[in-house]
Enzyme design. Sequence first.
Site, PDB file in Angstrom:
ATOM      1  N   LEU A 252       0.836  -1.198   0.000  1.00  0.00           N
ATOM      2  CA  LEU A 252       0.000   0.000   0.000  1.00  0.00           C
ATOM      3  C   LEU A 252       0.874   1.253   0.000  1.00  0.00           C
ATOM      4  O   LEU A 252       0.547   2.250  -0.634  1.00  0.00           O
ATOM      5  CB  LEU A 252      -0.921   0.012   1.221  1.00  0.00           C
ATOM      6  CG  LEU A 252      -1.812   1.250   1.349  1.00  0.00           C
ATOM      7  CD1 LEU A 252      -2.766   1.368   0.172  1.00  0.00           C
ATOM      8  CD2 LEU A 252      -2.578   1.236   2.656  1.00  0.00           C
ATOM      9  N   TYR A 253       2.001   1.193   0.712  1.00  0.00           N
ATOM     10  CA  TYR A 253       2.923   2.324   0.713  1.00  0.00           C
ATOM     11  C   TYR A 253       3.329   2.667  -0.718  1.00  0.00           C
ATOM     12  O   TYR A 253       3.282   3.825  -1.147  1.00  0.00           O
ATOM     13  CB  TYR A 253       4.156   1.994   1.546  1.00  0.00           C
ATOM     14  CG  TYR A 253       5.292   2.974   1.365  1.00  0.00           C
ATOM     15  CD1 TYR A 253       5.201   4.272   1.863  1.00  0.00           C
ATOM     16  CD2 TYR A 253       6.454   2.609   0.688  1.00  0.00           C
ATOM     17  CE1 TYR A 253       6.237   5.184   1.692  1.00  0.00           C
ATOM     18  CE2 TYR A 253       7.495   3.510   0.520  1.00  0.00           C
ATOM     19  CZ  TYR A 253       7.380   4.793   1.014  1.00  0.00           C
ATOM     20  OH  TYR A 253       8.411   5.689   0.833  1.00  0.00           O
ATOM     21  N   ALA A 254       3.731   1.646  -1.475  1.00  0.00           N
ATOM     22  CA  ALA A 254       4.134   1.864  -2.861  1.00  0.00           C
ATOM     23  C   ALA A 254       2.976   2.427  -3.691  1.00  0.00           C
ATOM     24  O   ALA A 254       3.169   3.311  -4.529  1.00  0.00           O
ATOM     25  CB  ALA A 254       4.630   0.554  -3.469  1.00  0.00           C
ATOM     26  N   THR A 256       0.526   4.309  -2.656  1.00  0.00           N
ATOM     27  CA  THR A 256       0.285   5.727  -2.360  1.00  0.00           C
ATOM     28  C   THR A 256       1.359   6.611  -2.980  1.00  0.00           C
ATOM     29  O   THR A 256       1.085   7.742  -3.368  1.00  0.00           O
ATOM     30  CB  THR A 256       0.235   5.988  -0.833  1.00  0.00           C
ATOM     31  OG1 THR A 256       1.476   5.615  -0.222  1.00  0.00           O
ATOM     32  CG2 THR A 256      -0.910   5.209  -0.195  1.00  0.00           C
TER      33      THR A 256
END
Length: 441
Positions: A252-254, A256
């Site tokens: 999810l970090y990637a 965003t």
Amino acid sequence: MKQMSSSHMDNIPSTPGKFKMEKSPYNHRFRWHYSSLAKLTFWSFVFLGLILVFFYKSPSTTSSSSIPSDLSRRSLKTSSWGGLAWEKRVRSSARIRSRNGFSVLVTGAAGFVGTHVSVALKRRGDGVLGLDNFNDYYDPSLKRARQSLLERSGIFIVEGDINDVALLHKLFEVIPFTHVMHLAAQAGVRYAMENPYSYVNSNIAGFVNLLETCKNANPQPAIVWASSSSVYGLNTKVPFSEKDRTDQPASLYAATKKAGEEIAHTYNHIYGLSLTGLRFFTVYGPWGRPDMAYFFFTRDILKGKSIPIFEAANHGTVARDFTYIDDIVKGCLGALDTAEKSTGSGGKKRGPAQLRVFNLGNTSPVPVSDLVSILERLLKVKAKRLVMKLPRNGDVQFTHANISFARREFGYKPTTDLQTGLKKFVRWYVSYYGSVKKSDQ
């Protein structure tokens, strides 16, 4: 807070001046290509949907078990601001002290990269104002120690959140910033599985709030912001190039950060904002983040604890393109110095604006097992290695940067190898925390 010595300042990079560029056939705007208008429209709706879901998902409609336990991290009222004394401190910190210097707003200024970049800018005479919400994703006392370091350099950090629209407007009302170095973000690949809302809040909604403020400013600032090498996701072609696909995020970090790149494209296209994205590759060094492997490996080796060494399927090697903080700072300043002015005014575009994205890495991936071996030699302690399979938590097997574009555009050339960089980190770590083994630090 631990005691600091004056030697800590020696770990902060010094930059003698702005990068000078000669005209070359390679000095052109970096353009992003899309396979079709439909693809761009699809991504736009996906990202807008994420933002809407975040803003309209309230505690009243969510069971208590699904509400993030750290809502305080998203609080906008982190500290009071305003008043004549406050404005005086803001103006003093942002005052330009060199000919042709910049006035730079650095978001995430109490963070790892933010601290180093802020000091480097101040040293060469630029005006610098910091902004940070001092959240507790990791030990806030380390951020406060960085804040003290910055204050000794004459840099004021406004305590506030990038989602506080009124605060952002006030800052731009007080200071006509020429540039924004946007480094504030919710970091960490694995934490996204525990608190996904914080990533949408900081990396998407917060970025949009900042861009909204910048596009309405007069003059509009040029913006350099931190993306991530994580956008390359599940790609197997190496080294990673800015021209490679970035539509297969592994976390999810990637996702965003990928969303941020698409949003940047939109604000550049509609409002004429000059935007430069920097894809950082595993940054390490003094004053680093405790959630990074090299940092907690050092801590746990000294405590005599086991450290996890991940391996991919079929005993595959896990490697990272470790990049020393001084090299990252040079890249950040190079991008800032070559950023063209935004072309809009008061929210209206006057002409095409610069849009770029760069890899900032070291180009020399090192297996994580070799990282541990270097730490063992530097700490003079044998690590208790616990070999484990690479979990499905968003971590990828390897990263490797192609930096040819950054080298052409502003002479980016990393010079610090992992052995040298870790030696400097360990020296700082022992000085800051002490070297007592097998004890709490």
